[in-house]
Design a protein around this motif. Structure first.
Motif: not given
Ligand code: FAD
Length: 291
Positions: A33, A54, A112, A115, A118, A193
């Motif tokens: 994501g 992905l 996701t 994400g 991981a 938060d």
């Molecule tokens: P990405 O950002 O795309 O990836 C994150 C990491 O995981 C990278 O290192 C990537 O290489 C790895 N990765 C991703 N998918 C895979 C896979 N399938 N296999 C192996 N490695 C992989 N999260 C919370 O839990 N609680 C909160 O309160 C919270 N608050 C937030 C507030 C803000 C303002 C923001 C910007 C984010 C916040 N988040 C919070 C984080 C959010 O939930 C993210 O979505 C999550 O941490 C990462 O998911 P992503 O899919 O965006 O992964």
């Protein structure tokens, strides 16, 4: 800030993604994501030379119920989809209750489950929930796959058992046994938060109302999700009552080595652990009694 330069690859299948990851070695990173990875790139805290996106692999998304009653969730399933899924609400309602605490809807629309797991952010809710539910994760590389329990997958602060060339492709959550209650509680400075502290719990009663299984996992006590096995075990063998719940909440508060940071002192986090454990167990037991 702008990210450092990287090569962008957009595979259309898991096989293609695994080949690209193997080729890139330690220089490659999966992009899910982007809600955690893109800020890390922009702050130049991560400098992968290849990003393997992905988002163009449909087989990585979706929620499937199995014949045994467990639920299989593709790694690229968006957090907002989990939150709204009727199947998840039915099979793993602890996830449904937790999701509104994860960031804001805009972030959950992109972020996701894979994400979040991981990334292993210590204040993330989903790792603690998956540990509590006894979930397991499927890790695949170019040559095969392995399954690990969520408990074994998380190895510390921002660290997991994922090895170079591996992708987390799915999460399997087992069915909850009958007469199981659940609850998630957290405290954050503002809604959306990251949690200062959170508690995920499930409790299972037998037919005569005696507690036979209890799980308590904390969000953000220190280096990551922490299962409070010793405290939870003291609930076993007796019917739920306020004195026992208070005793367990005290045990949880004193057992954690809480971290102090700009947001909260260690003592404050310990007190949150006591209060939130008490609230979570109260609600989980009332649900188990009605289940
Ligand atoms: P990405 O950002 O795309 O990836 C994150 C990491 O995981 C990278 O290192 C990537 O290489 C790895 N990765 C991703 N998918 C895979 C896979 N399938 N296999 C192996 N490695 C992989 N999260 C919370 O839990 N609680 C909160 O309160 C919270 N608050 C937030 C507030 C803000 C303002 C923001 C910007 C984010 C916040 N988040 C919070 C984080 C959010 O939930 C993210 O979505 C999550 O941490 C990462 O998911 P992503 O899919 O965006 O992964």
């Amino acid at each position: 800030m702008k990210p450092p330069p990287f090569e962008y690859r957009a595979p259309a299948s898991v096989e293609e993604a695994l080949n690209l990851l193997a080729e890139a070695g330690d220089d490659g990173k999966a992009l899910a994501g982007g809600q955690s990875l893109i800020p890390l790139l922009n702050f130049r805290l991560a400098r992968p030379s290849v990003l393997i996106d992905l988002n163009g692999i449909p087989s990585l998304s979706g929620i499937t119920l199995t014949a045994e009653g467990s639920v299989c969730i593709g790694a690229m399933t968006r957090q907002r989809v989990l939150e709204r899924s009727v199947d998840i609400r039915q099979c793993a309602p602890l996830i449904t209750e937790t999701m509104p605490h994860v960031a804001h809807p805009q972030i959950r629309n992109r972020g996701t489950i894979g994400g979040s797991l991981a990334h292993a952010e210590p204040a993330a809710e989903l790792p603690a929930v998956m540990i509590t539910l006894g979930a397991r994760v499927r890790l695949q590389n170019k040559t095969g796959e392995r399954w690990l329990s969520a408990n074994d997958f998380f190895t510390g602060l921002f660290s997991t058992a994922l090895e170079t060339g591996e992708l987390l492709t799915a999460v399997e959550v087992p069915a909850m046994p009958p007469r199981t209650g659940y609850a998630f509680e957290e405290f954050a400075r503002r809604h959306g938060d990251f949690a200062l502290l959170g508690v995920a719990t499930t409790v299972t009663l037998d037919q005569s109302g005696i507690c036979r299984d209890a799980r308590i996992t904390l969000v953000n006590p220190g280096a990551g999700a922490e299962r409070m096995n010793h405290a939870a075990q003291t609930l076993l063998g007796s019917a739920p009552n306020a004195a026992k719940i208070n005793e367990v909440a005290e045990l949880v508060g004193s057992a954690i080595t809480a971290t102090a940071d700009v947001h909260a002192s260690a003592a404050y986090r310990q007190q949150l652990a006591r209060v939130l454990t008490r609230r979570a167990l109260d609600r989980a037991f009332s649900r188990a009694l009605r289940a």
